[in-house]
Design an enzyme around this catalytic site. Structure first.
Site, PDB file in Angstrom:
ATOM      1  N   ASN A   1       3.689  -5.778   5.632  1.00 62.47           N
ATOM      2  CA  ASN A   1       2.544  -6.608   6.005  1.00 62.47           C
ATOM      3  C   ASN A   1       2.974  -7.943   6.606  1.00 62.47           C
ATOM      4  O   ASN A   1       2.225  -8.540   7.387  1.00 62.47           O
ATOM      5  CB  ASN A   1       1.646  -6.835   4.793  1.00 62.47           C
ATOM      6  CG  ASN A   1       0.922  -5.564   4.384  1.00 62.47           C
ATOM      7  OD1 ASN A   1       0.242  -4.934   5.179  1.00 62.47           O
ATOM      8  ND2 ASN A   1       1.088  -5.172   3.126  1.00 62.47           N
TER       9      ASN A   1
ATOM     10  N   ASP B   1      -5.558   6.979   9.643  1.00 63.87           N
ATOM     11  CA  ASP B   1      -5.353   5.637  10.202  1.00 63.87           C
ATOM     12  C   ASP B   1      -4.011   5.497  10.913  1.00 63.87           C
ATOM     13  O   ASP B   1      -3.717   4.456  11.509  1.00 63.87           O
ATOM     14  CB  ASP B   1      -5.476   4.575   9.115  1.00 63.87           C
ATOM     15  CG  ASP B   1      -4.434   4.728   8.006  1.00 63.87           C
ATOM     16  OD1 ASP B   1      -3.548   5.600   8.111  1.00 63.87           O
ATOM     17  OD2 ASP B   1      -4.520   3.978   7.012  1.00 63.87           O
TER      18      ASP B   1
ATOM     19  N   GLY C   1      -1.799  -4.402   0.778  1.00 62.08           N
ATOM     20  CA  GLY C   1      -1.929  -5.634   1.543  1.00 62.08           C
ATOM     21  C   GLY C   1      -1.000  -6.745   1.119  1.00 62.08           C
ATOM     22  O   GLY C   1      -0.993  -7.813   1.747  1.00 62.08           O
TER      23      GLY C   1
ATOM     24  N   HIS D   1      -0.666   4.976   7.089  1.00 60.90           N
ATOM     25  CA  HIS D   1      -0.256   5.290   5.720  1.00 60.90           C
ATOM     26  C   HIS D   1       0.091   6.774   5.575  1.00 60.90           C
ATOM     27  O   HIS D   1      -0.661   7.636   6.057  1.00 60.90           O
ATOM     28  CB  HIS D   1      -1.374   4.935   4.738  1.00 60.90           C
ATOM     29  CG  HIS D   1      -1.683   3.479   4.697  1.00 60.90           C
ATOM     30  ND1 HIS D   1      -2.660   2.904   5.495  1.00 60.90           N
ATOM     31  CD2 HIS D   1      -1.140   2.461   3.972  1.00 60.90           C
ATOM     32  CE1 HIS D   1      -2.713   1.611   5.260  1.00 60.90           C
ATOM     33  NE2 HIS D   1      -1.809   1.313   4.343  1.00 60.90           N
TER      34      HIS D   1
ATOM     35  N   SER E   1       0.805  -1.217   0.000  1.00 58.27           N
ATOM     36  CA  SER E   1       0.000   0.000   0.000  1.00 58.27           C
ATOM     37  C   SER E   1       0.840   1.271   0.000  1.00 58.27           C
ATOM     38  O   SER E   1       0.392   2.311  -0.487  1.00 58.27           O
ATOM     39  CB  SER E   1      -0.928   0.014   1.221  1.00 58.27           C
ATOM     40  OG  SER E   1      -0.186  -0.123   2.423  1.00 58.27           O
TER      41      SER E   1
END
Length: 234
Positions: free
Chosen positions: A127, A208, A98, A211, A61
């Protein structure tokens, strides 16, 4: 008995599966037509002297412009800077939000075959850390990708990642060292994770807190550029 009339057959065929398939096929046809037109125009251009060198970015991402338009991400900004500097390279962004090192290892062979890049940037592993994957598995995936790139004669840049601190200092330290060790083994360029410059600055993060936001994208590019430009000049 099953009706043989044309109207009855048509009624049975017109369902969502057929509509979806028709839409998919039309999308693929348009995609191929556009690709053919692009190749044709390139062939007619007086500046065309064969295939342009390519930079393949395979990431998660952070490289897939999560939470923003694709053109706002650092990978697209990389293409803009390459153009501004007069390099002929075209950037291929094969990043998927992801994705893990395992996903990258599975996808990379076909990507190398399709795009034949001269430079490959691997931005994967974050991840793996979030899911606390075994370090042995992550290392094996990174080594597989590094070997594939080396065998293809492309230059390799590995961007490091960090594991969450709640996994313990032993895991996070070994996690971080894995990227450096794989890069050294395959004589690849390597950049450590930029946690202090961006990920600890709330003004540069999305809501969030995971990111980077749009403001941070040029900073991501500035971090990567000093390692990419020397390869572009080779």
């Amino acid at each position: 008995r099953i009706s043989r009339s044309p109207s009855a057959v048509l009624t049975r065929l017109v369902n969502w599966d057929v509509v979806i398939m028709a839409g998919y096929l039309w999308h693929q046809i348009r995609k191929q037509l556009w690709l053919g037109l692009t190749i044709g125009l390139a062939a007619l251009s007086p500046m065309s002297h064969g295939a342009e060198p390519r930079v393949l970015v395979i990431g998660d991402s952070l490289s897939a412009a999560y939470g923003m338009a694709l053109e706002q991400g650092w990978v697209n900004l990389l293409q803009q800077r390459i153009n501004e500097k007069g390099y002929p390279h075209q950037v291929v962004n094969a990043s998927i939000s992801g994705d893990t090192t395992g996903g990258g290892a599975r996808r990379l062979p076909s990507l190398l075959s399709e795009h034949t890049p001269t430079i490959v940037v691997i931005e994967l592993g974050g991840n793996d850390g979030l899911r606390a994957f075994p370090l042995k598995t992550m290392r094996s995936n990174l080594e597989t990708m590094a070997e594939l790139v080396t065998d293809s004669d492309a230059a390799l840049l590995i961007l490091g990642a960090e594991a969450p601190p709640n996994l313990g200092s032993r895991y996070t330290s070994r996690f971080r060292d894995t990227f450096t060790e794989v890069a050294n083994t395959y004589r690849a360029r390597h950049l450590p994770f930029i946690i202090d410059r961006i990920f600890l600055d709330p003004d540069l993060m999305q809501s969030d807190n995971t990111h980077p936001n749009i403001i941070a994208q040029p900073l991501l590019l500035d971090h990567v550029w000093p390692e990419i430009e020397p390869i572009l000049e080779e």
